[in-house]
Design an enzyme around this catalytic site. Structure first.
Site, short mmCIF file in Angstrom:
data_model
loop_
_atom_site.label_atom_id
_atom_site.label_comp_id
_atom_site.label_asym_id
_atom_site.label_seq_id
_atom_site.Cartn_x
_atom_site.Cartn_y
_atom_site.Cartn_z
N CYS A 83 0.83 -1.21 0.00
CA CYS A 83 0.00 0.00 0.00
C CYS A 83 0.86 1.26 0.00
O CYS A 83 1.94 1.28 0.59
CB CYS A 83 -0.87 0.04 1.23
N ARG A 128 5.53 -0.30 -5.99
CA ARG A 128 5.46 -1.06 -4.76
C ARG A 128 4.49 -2.23 -4.84
O ARG A 128 4.51 -3.11 -3.99
CB ARG A 128 5.05 -0.15 -3.61
N TRP A 140 -3.00 -2.66 -1.46
CA TRP A 140 -2.63 -4.05 -1.72
C TRP A 140 -3.47 -4.86 -0.74
O TRP A 140 -3.26 -4.80 0.47
CB TRP A 140 -1.14 -4.24 -1.47
N ASN A 197 -2.15 2.36 5.64
CA ASN A 197 -1.25 1.23 5.33
C ASN A 197 -1.08 0.42 6.61
O ASN A 197 -0.96 1.01 7.68
CB ASN A 197 0.13 1.72 4.93
N GLY A 198 -0.97 -0.88 6.48
CA GLY A 198 -0.74 -1.70 7.68
C GLY A 198 -1.95 -2.57 7.97
O GLY A 198 -2.82 -2.76 7.11
N GLU A 205 18.23 -18.08 -5.30
CA GLU A 205 17.84 -16.74 -5.78
C GLU A 205 17.44 -16.81 -7.26
O GLU A 205 16.46 -16.18 -7.67
CB GLU A 205 19.00 -15.75 -5.57
N LYS A 249 13.74 -15.77 -8.66
CA LYS A 249 13.53 -14.79 -9.71
C LYS A 249 12.68 -15.38 -10.84
O LYS A 249 11.80 -14.72 -11.38
CB LYS A 249 14.88 -14.32 -10.29
N GLU A 255 9.03 -15.68 -9.58
CA GLU A 255 8.26 -14.46 -9.35
C GLU A 255 8.10 -13.62 -10.60
O GLU A 255 7.12 -12.89 -10.73
CB GLU A 255 8.82 -13.63 -8.18
N HIS A 291 18.88 -36.84 -3.44
CA HIS A 291 17.98 -37.13 -2.33
C HIS A 291 16.54 -36.73 -2.62
O HIS A 291 15.75 -36.56 -1.71
CB HIS A 291 18.48 -36.41 -1.07
N LYS A 348 6.65 -4.70 -3.35
CA LYS A 348 8.06 -4.35 -3.19
C LYS A 348 8.47 -4.38 -1.73
O LYS A 348 9.54 -4.86 -1.38
CB LYS A 348 8.29 -2.95 -3.76
C1 G6P Z 1 9.55 -8.55 -1.05
C2 G6P Z 1 10.22 -8.13 -2.34
C3 G6P Z 1 11.56 -8.82 -2.47
C4 G6P Z 1 12.42 -8.54 -1.25
C5 G6P Z 1 11.70 -8.90 0.05
C6 G6P Z 1 12.45 -8.40 1.27
O1 G6P Z 1 9.21 -9.89 -1.10
O2 G6P Z 1 9.39 -8.46 -3.45
O3 G6P Z 1 12.23 -8.37 -3.64
O4 G6P Z 1 13.60 -9.28 -1.33
O5 G6P Z 1 10.41 -8.30 0.07
O6 G6P Z 1 12.43 -6.99 1.27
P1 G6P Z 1 13.50 -6.05 1.94
O7 G6P Z 1 13.04 -4.66 1.62
O8 G6P Z 1 13.42 -6.34 3.42
O9 G6P Z 1 14.82 -6.38 1.40
#
Ligand code: G6P
Length: 611
Positions: free
Chosen positions: A2, A27, A74, A100-101, A484, A488, A491, A507, A606
């Protein structure tokens, strides 16, 4: 997640609010709305979907006036439809609120409010606050009613409110969700949940702290606690520029940010290395340097991509600084009652945004136990940056694409600097420190060589565009890189991808391998290279297509690989910083080839400011 924007001044509020919302789009959100005031009339326009839909609606039904609040939502409580979009009103439409929250006690509050005759329109937790203020405002001045309502609320909030009772005032408050006030020219004020919302107008800002409220009016700004004690805040200046949050020549922010990585490495190491002496100097840790000498255990807490940077950090810290280190998800650490010894332990919170709820929760859990809390944070002035005892900024600049790329690289760089600092406090030799430092300084040029292969990686992505699933393998330092890479791909391209420590292949996941199941393996020539070669053979024997990432000049895998990606050599400890870049490019190009927007993946945000 949000986003909040607010404005009071002489301009058309609608224009400023829409501009701010657009800058917060990165975001992640699913509906948007504004409330402006002209005279004593409140005008609310809200729409499901994107800010462009809201802009169209406002073209049909403008929201006049020069004061207003706006929101991108959101969804947490209630579907992302028009009714649940913010702003929300009280029964009589006397006030409008954005939030927000999460209000954790909203159901209990809601039952009481309904019993007392309040009529709810939405399914949101936010609307409860609107009715709560309304109720208090029947007997109290508006400012007191606002604060009284906040005192009843359990949970997290960044909140902004306008009211017909005080038509030229904008109130805002925070507990857990960030808010920043921008001080403009000639007595105008801007409000944002993120400085990106207001950077186009001003660089003079005040960050609200937790349990702080602000009133903005034509005559000035006042900050106070929820019991109305005045608080004096210091003004800060935002150092990054509008160009840094614009896309420039790149089709997507993500590609721009991937290409910024050489500069990120330069910025993260600038002034922090004495390469010949083999020393790292981290100004943000200066005050705790003595305490750091006594640290015998480290816990790294973080979420998402930052969690995987932490895992790489764990390998570095254990191998070179010889400090036992555990990496843990913020969401697990905070609730599992970790046993921590404040005399010899420290916690490192890693976060791009500095606002991730679970990472903040974990950091606070540690602080409550008296443990030294350190931060590796990108967003300057964010909650984690301010609430930790000491820390190191990543200096990657604003990261706009939802999926983290350059912040991840920057976090790994900071971990290598921290490893040098802690290592040299212990048994690391000058020669080792110096070797790491010189390798760090050589990285930007090597990253450039990988970026130059973007088109080749694009062609490769096109070849695998129809894959249903993928396995990404790596070992030791590059196991987190495999995780990672898989994250990627999931997502951004919505392809099921699993990252695995290659030793685990036998395994379980090997059962999945067949000619339609590609395997991408990180096989750079390090201490586990021979082991990786065996894993490649195992995958090949099951006829899985093999994409192999190895070092420039290594021709021995040509026989076994279907496709090869070459990266320059560096020391093993720094290899994740190079190896992740082709994976970022691969995921990016896969997403684009599949017609998806890599900057705004579905359902993701984000900055995850709720648990
Ligand atoms: C969300 C974002 C990721 C990020 C994660 C942690 O899931 O989409 O890209 O790695 O939050 O966020 P931060 O701001 O704590 O690194």
């Amino acid at each position: 997640m949000c986003g909040i924007v607010g404005y009071i001044g002489a301009r058309r509020a609608e224009d400023v609010l829409l501009d701010g919302l657009r800058r917060l789009e990165y975001r992640g959100y699913d509906s948007a709305g504004v409330a402006t005031m002209q005279g004593e009339a409140i005008h609310v326009v809200k729409m499901p979907g994107k800010v462009v839909h809201l802009t169209e609606a406002l073209a049909r039904t403008p929201a006049p006036g020069s004061i207003g609040i706006a929101h991108t939502r959101w969804a947490t409580h209630g579907e992302p439809n028009q009714t649940n979009a913010h702003p929300h009103l009280d029964c009589r439409g006397d006030l409008a609120i954005v939030h927000n929250g999460i209000i954790e006690n909203y159901d209990r509050l809601k039952i009481g409010l309904i019993e007392r005759g309040h009529a709810f329109r939405s399914e949101t937790d936010t609307e409860v606050v609107a009715h709560l203020i309304e109720e208090y405002a029947m007997k109290l001045p508006f400012e007191e009613a606002f604060l009284a309502a906040l005192r009843d609320v359990v949970g997290t909030f960044g909140i902004a409110v306008v009211s017909r009772r005080e038509p030229r005032k904008l109130y805002a408050a925070r507990r857990g969700s960030p808010l920043v006030v921008g001080i403009g020219q000639n007595g105008e004020y801007f409000l944002g949940s993120d400085p990106a919302a207001l950077i186009a107008y001003t660089r003079d800002v005040v960050y609200l702290g937790d349990d702080e409220a602000v009133s903005l009016s034509d005559t000035g700004m006042e900050t106070f606690s929820f019991d109305r004690t005045r608080i004096t805040k210091t003004r800060e200046s935002i150092t990054w520029t509008i160009d840094e949050i614009e896309r420039g020549r790149f089709p997507h922010f993500m590609l721009k940010e991937i290409h910024e990585q050489p500069a990120v490495i330069v910025n993260a190491t600038r002034g922090r290395l004495d390469a010949d002496a083999g020393l790292a100097k981290l100004g943000g840790l200066k005050d705790v340097e003595a305490r750091l000498r006594g640290i015998e255990r480290l816990s790294i807490v973080s979420c998402g991509t930052a969690y995987l940077a932490g895992m790489v950090g764990e390998y570095m810290l254990e191998e070179y600084a010889e400090i036992p280190t555990e990496t843990e998800l913020g969401s697990e650490f905070r609730y599992r009652k970790p046993i921590l010894d404040p005399a010899v332990e420290a916690v490192i919170a890693v976060s791009q945004s500095g606002e991730t709820a679970d990472t903040i929760g974990a950091m606070r859990e540690a602080k409550e136990k008296g443990v030294l809390a350190l931060g590796i944070v990108n967003a300057v002035g964010s909650t984690i940056a301010r609430d930790t005892d000491a820390g190191v900024y990543v200096h990657a600049g604003p990261e706009i694409a939802v999926a983290s790329t350059k912040a991840f690289t920057g976090q790994m760089i900071v971990f290598s600097l921290l490893t040098m600092l802690l290592g040299r406090q212990r048994r690391m030799s000058q020669a080792t420190g110096s070797r790491i430092a010189h390798e760090l300084l050589a990285l930007p040029a090597k990253v450039e060589r990988i970026l130059a292969q973007s088109d080749r990686i694009k062609a490769l992505a096109k070849k695998y565009i129809h894959a249903q699933s993928m396995l990404i393998l790596g070992r030791k330092y590059n196991a987190p890189v495999a995780y990672e890479g898989a994250l990627k791909i999931k997502e951004l391209a919505y392809i099921h991808a699993e990252g695995y420590a290659a030793g685990e292949l036998k395994h379980g996941p090997i059962a999945l391998l067949e000619p339609s199941f590609p395997v991408l393996a990180i096989a750079t020539q390090d201490s586990v290279y021979e082991k990786m070669k065996s894993n490649l053979e195992e995958a090949k024997a099951r006829r899985a297509p093999l994409i192999v990432l190895t070092n420039e000049g290594n021709e021995e895998l040509v026989r076994i690989a279907d496709d090869l990606i070459y990266v320059p050599r560096t020391i093993e400890m720094l290899s994740p910083i190079l190896n992740v870049i082709p994976l970022q490019l691969f995921a990016y190009h896969l997403a684009v080839a599949r017609g998806l927007d890599p900057d705004k993946p579905r359902n993701l945000a984000k900055s995850v400011t709720v648990e």
